[in-house]
Design a protein around this motif. Structure first.
Motif, mmCIF file in Angstrom:
data_model
loop_
_atom_site.group_PDB
_atom_site.id
_atom_site.type_symbol
_atom_site.label_atom_id
_atom_site.label_comp_id
_atom_site.label_asym_id
_atom_site.label_seq_id
_atom_site.Cartn_x
_atom_site.Cartn_y
_atom_site.Cartn_z
ATOM 1 N N PHE A 87 0.764 -1.366 0.018
ATOM 2 C CA PHE A 87 -0.054 -0.040 -0.086
ATOM 3 C C PHE A 87 0.920 1.244 -0.024
ATOM 4 C CE2 PHE A 87 -3.320 -2.926 1.638
ATOM 5 C CZ PHE A 87 -4.363 -2.482 0.709
ATOM 6 N N SER A 88 1.968 1.167 0.815
ATOM 7 C CA SER A 88 2.997 2.411 0.749
ATOM 8 C C SER A 88 3.340 2.779 -0.681
ATOM 9 C CB SER A 88 4.106 2.031 1.742
ATOM 10 O OG SER A 88 3.532 1.995 2.934
ATOM 11 N N SER A 89 3.492 1.740 -1.675
ATOM 12 C CA SER A 89 4.093 1.837 -2.830
ATOM 13 C C SER A 89 3.277 2.619 -3.893
ATOM 14 C CB SER A 89 4.517 0.455 -3.521
ATOM 15 O OG SER A 89 5.621 0.020 -2.548
ATOM 16 N N LEU A 90 1.701 2.504 -3.442
ATOM 17 C CA LEU A 90 0.819 3.427 -4.325
ATOM 18 C C LEU A 90 1.342 4.792 -4.354
ATOM 19 C CD1 LEU A 90 -2.400 1.762 -2.886
ATOM 20 C CD2 LEU A 90 -1.204 1.042 -5.212
ATOM 21 N N LYS A 91 0.894 5.434 -5.391
ATOM 22 C CA LYS A 91 0.950 6.744 -5.724
ATOM 23 C C LYS A 91 0.213 7.546 -4.724
ATOM 24 C CE LYS A 91 0.234 10.327 -8.882
ATOM 25 N NZ LYS A 91 -0.316 10.914 -10.330
ATOM 26 N N ALA A 92 0.803 8.459 -3.808
ATOM 27 C CA ALA A 92 0.298 9.477 -2.759
ATOM 28 C C ALA A 92 -1.105 9.826 -3.147
ATOM 29 C CB ALA A 92 1.332 10.524 -2.494
ATOM 30 N N GLY A 93 -2.218 9.363 -2.161
ATOM 31 C CA GLY A 93 -3.298 9.870 -2.260
ATOM 32 C C GLY A 93 -4.248 9.062 -3.061
ATOM 33 N N THR A 94 -3.756 7.696 -3.507
ATOM 34 C CA THR A 94 -4.478 6.930 -4.194
ATOM 35 C C THR A 94 -5.731 6.198 -3.503
ATOM 36 O OG1 THR A 94 -2.610 6.197 -5.556
ATOM 37 C CG2 THR A 94 -4.390 4.581 -5.585
ATOM 38 N N LEU A 95 -5.701 5.811 -2.560
ATOM 39 C CA LEU A 95 -6.773 5.399 -1.514
ATOM 40 C C LEU A 95 -7.574 6.527 -1.254
ATOM 41 C CD1 LEU A 95 -5.078 3.058 0.939
ATOM 42 C CD2 LEU A 95 -6.462 2.541 -1.151
ATOM 43 N N ASN A 96 -7.409 7.503 -1.088
ATOM 44 C CA ASN A 96 -8.263 8.784 -0.821
ATOM 45 C C ASN A 96 -9.048 9.451 -2.038
ATOM 46 O OD1 ASN A 96 -7.332 8.955 2.057
ATOM 47 N ND2 ASN A 96 -5.747 10.297 1.891
ATOM 48 N N SER A 97 -8.464 9.048 -2.895
ATOM 49 C CA SER A 97 -9.028 9.620 -4.377
ATOM 50 C C SER A 97 -10.156 8.569 -4.544
ATOM 51 C CB SER A 97 -8.051 9.714 -5.597
ATOM 52 O OG SER A 97 -7.752 8.529 -5.877
ATOM 53 N N LEU A 98 -10.432 7.669 -4.045
ATOM 54 C CA LEU A 98 -11.390 6.541 -4.413
ATOM 55 C C LEU A 98 -12.604 7.018 -3.493
ATOM 56 C CD1 LEU A 98 -9.478 3.279 -4.441
ATOM 57 C CD2 LEU A 98 -9.765 4.590 -6.166
ATOM 58 N N THR A 99 -13.840 6.679 -4.224
ATOM 59 C CA THR A 99 -15.219 6.814 -3.796
ATOM 60 C C THR A 99 -15.185 5.801 -2.754
ATOM 61 O OG1 THR A 99 -16.199 5.801 -5.270
ATOM 62 C CG2 THR A 99 -16.003 8.111 -5.807
ATOM 63 N N ASN A 100 -16.160 5.781 -1.986
ATOM 64 C CA ASN A 100 -16.527 4.518 -0.783
ATOM 65 C C ASN A 100 -16.724 3.259 -1.538
ATOM 66 O OD1 ASN A 100 -16.076 6.221 1.314
ATOM 67 N ND2 ASN A 100 -18.426 6.875 1.630
ATOM 68 N N GLN A 101 -17.723 3.314 -2.568
ATOM 69 C CA GLN A 101 -17.926 2.229 -3.650
ATOM 70 C C GLN A 101 -16.697 1.891 -4.236
ATOM 71 O OE1 GLN A 101 -20.922 2.739 -6.587
ATOM 72 N NE2 GLN A 101 -20.510 0.880 -7.466
ATOM 73 N N GLU A 102 -15.824 2.541 -4.772
ATOM 74 C CA GLU A 102 -14.600 1.994 -5.131
ATOM 75 C C GLU A 102 -13.698 1.536 -4.375
ATOM 76 O OE1 GLU A 102 -14.116 5.128 -9.004
ATOM 77 O OE2 GLU A 102 -13.339 5.669 -7.116
ATOM 78 N N GLN A 103 -13.682 1.786 -3.031
ATOM 79 C CA GLN A 103 -12.891 1.335 -2.041
ATOM 80 C C GLN A 103 -13.495 -0.080 -1.733
ATOM 81 O OE1 GLN A 103 -12.471 3.668 1.415
ATOM 82 N NE2 GLN A 103 -11.440 5.209 0.517
ATOM 83 N N VAL A 104 -14.785 -0.228 -1.673
ATOM 84 C CA VAL A 104 -15.180 -1.593 -1.428
ATOM 85 C C VAL A 104 -14.823 -2.601 -2.603
ATOM 86 C CG1 VAL A 104 -17.285 -2.904 -1.614
ATOM 87 C CG2 VAL A 104 -17.198 -0.732 0.054
ATOM 88 N N GLN A 105 -15.081 -2.146 -3.920
ATOM 89 C CA GLN A 105 -14.746 -2.756 -5.177
ATOM 90 C C GLN A 105 -13.061 -3.256 -5.122
ATOM 91 O OE1 GLN A 105 -15.994 0.182 -8.007
ATOM 92 N NE2 GLN A 105 -17.623 -0.993 -8.230
ATOM 93 N N LEU A 106 -12.416 -2.224 -4.568
ATOM 94 C CA LEU A 106 -10.859 -2.601 -4.548
ATOM 95 C C LEU A 106 -10.632 -3.634 -3.458
ATOM 96 C CD1 LEU A 106 -7.763 -1.918 -5.261
ATOM 97 C CD2 LEU A 106 -7.889 -0.180 -3.392
ATOM 98 N N VAL A 107 -11.329 -3.687 -2.249
ATOM 99 C CA VAL A 107 -10.969 -4.791 -1.158
ATOM 100 C C VAL A 107 -11.724 -6.184 -1.882
ATOM 101 C CG1 VAL A 107 -11.553 -5.595 1.016
ATOM 102 C CG2 VAL A 107 -11.141 -3.143 0.637
ATOM 103 N N LEU A 108 -12.840 -6.208 -2.175
ATOM 104 C CA LEU A 108 -13.478 -7.167 -3.008
ATOM 105 C C LEU A 108 -12.709 -7.869 -4.154
ATOM 106 C CD1 LEU A 108 -17.112 -6.336 -2.770
ATOM 107 C CD2 LEU A 108 -15.898 -8.149 -1.247
ATOM 108 N N TYR A 109 -11.902 -6.909 -4.686
ATOM 109 C CA TYR A 109 -11.108 -7.705 -6.009
ATOM 110 C C TYR A 109 -10.131 -8.624 -5.391
ATOM 111 C CZ TYR A 109 -8.571 -7.154 -10.463
ATOM 112 O OH TYR A 109 -7.949 -7.474 -11.664
#
Length: 249
Positions: A87-109
């Motif tokens: 997660f630290s290797s992601l571009k800064a602000g990547t997780l915060n730029s996602l909507t709540n739905q996209e965060q759920v989709q990311l985890v379920l992926y």
């Protein structure tokens, strides 16, 4: 007398044999130990390097969904667990730029809706469905397996499996050093369609003159023509009078 004793002995034995199964059936059997429910978060917490994933599982409430599935599904689950370094290797602000739905989709992926052992990946066919989905349908991954390496590909990035945290039906948890990025969220967006000719104003196109704007010009022309007519009439009268005076002389 001896013969009567011999007859009684087999009869007594027969009665005992008939009564024994009933006695055994009536004896209560102590229940075996109930297997403890699988503790997915406990497995990740024991790993010691999945703090960000645990936080996302809790914030998106996906952990509750997975625990419920593990206790009711006959197919089991497989989880790809990105480390904190992933997660630290992601571009800064990547997780915060996602909507709540996209965060759920990311985890379920990162969750496959059945149990996969490492050997199962060798015979499975691609693409493999995940538990994430969107407008385009179910999100998928490709898993390739060799004799010494299993690699997960999303179409955006690759993540080799480098550690087995848990693998016993109905749950398999595999550690990965990269966050799996679904193409539906992180892929290259198609360019916006170019505007058509009808929507772009032409620089050489003449603007039509409205009838209301032309009216004052027409009125001015008619006034000018009327003035010219009156001037011509007076000139004719004066010229005729002058000629009459000359003829008298």
């Amino acid at each position: 007398m001896a013969s009567s004793k011999l007859l009684l002995f087999p009869l007594t034995t027969l009665l005992l044999l008939l009564a024994t199964p009933r006695a055994l059936a009536a004896t209560p059997v102590a229940p075996g130990p109930t297997p403890a429910p699988l503790n997915l978060t406990g497995i990740l917490a024991k790993g010691g390097q999945y703090t960000t994933l645990l936080r996302l599982l809790d914030e998106t409430q996906v952990s509750q969904q997975l625990i419920s599935q593990l206790n009711s599904s006959f197919n089991g689950l497989t989880l790809f667990a990105p480390t904190d370094n992933a997660f630290s290797s992601l571009k800064a602000g990547t997780l915060n730029s996602l909507t709540n739905q996209e965060q759920v989709q990311l985890v379920l992926y990162h969750v496959l809706p059945r149990y996969y052992s490492l050997t199962t990946f060798q015979t499975s066919s691609n693409p493999i469905s995940t538990q994430a989905s969107g407008d385009s349908g179910v999100y998928t991954v490709n898993v390739t397996s060799t004799s010494n390496q299993v690699n997960v590909s999303t179409g955006v990035n690759d993540a080799p499996i480098n550690n087995v945290l848990y693998s016993e039906f109905p749950l398999a948890v595999y550690s990965v050093d990269s966050v799996l990025l679904p193409a539906e969220i992180f892929g290259v967006k198609p360019p916006a369609p170019a505007p058509t000719a009808s929507t772009v104003p032409s620089k050489h196109k003449k603007t039509p003159v409205s009838s209301t704007a032309a009216a004052p010009a027409e009125e001015a022309d008619s006034s000018t023509n009327a003035a010219r007519g009156r001037s011509a009439g007076w000139a004719f009268v004066l010229g005729f009078g002058f000629m009459s005076i000359v003829s008298l002389f």
